[in-house]
Design an enzyme around this catalytic site. Structure first.
Site: not given
Ligand code: THU
Length: 127
Positions: A53, A88, A55, A42-43
């Site tokens: 996200c 996602c 994914e 996640n960025i």
């Molecule tokens: N996040 C993901 O990377 N994947 C997901 O499916 C849900 C949430 C990340 C986004 C954000 O940086 C952190 O989790 C908190 O929501």
């Protein structure tokens, strides 16, 4: 490639998570039918809404390299059973069928779901 191996790759990607706002680190590893694995984290962004996200990072990396067919994705977060968000799931459904496997981790063990289980209906654009 086993679920366990894919989860290991997702954990390696999780280390690169850029998440100064939430502190929630997510890693993903996507197995292509070609056998190649693309990883993502996640960025986050100061605007919050521009956050991507893990994914989608992995999927977009793979698609932008010409990959179109995928068999599985492993996802790990700060907590067990880090399910993919709805956005996602929808993005996965653009390229992956109902049998696409999603490996999550619980108590150190892989738990397998299918995209069909997590997204029984997808938005589709019909002209
Ligand atoms: N996040 C993901 O990377 N994947 C997901 O499916 C849900 C949430 C990340 C986004 C954000 O940086 C952190 O989790 C908190 O929501």
């Amino acid at each position: 490639m086993t679920g366990r191996q894919l989860i290991k790759a997702a954990k390696e990607a999780q280390a690169f998570s850029y998440s100064p706002y939430s502190g929630f680190k997510v890693g993903a590893a996507l197995l292509c039918k070609s056998g190649k694995v693309y990883t993502g984290c996640n960025i986050e962004n100061a605007s919050f809404s521009a956050t991507v996200c893990a994914e989608r990072t992995a999927l977009f990396k793979a698609v932008s390299e010409g990959e179109r067919e995928f068999s599985a994705m492993a996802i790990v977060g700060n907590t067990d059973l880090c399910f993919p968000c709805g956005v996602c799931r929808q993005v996965m459904s653009e390229f992956c069928g109902k049998n696409f496997k999603i490996y999550l981790e619980e108590n150190g063990k892989p738990v397998t779901f299918t995209l069909g289980e997590l997204l029984p209906g997808r938005f589709d654009f019909k002209k």
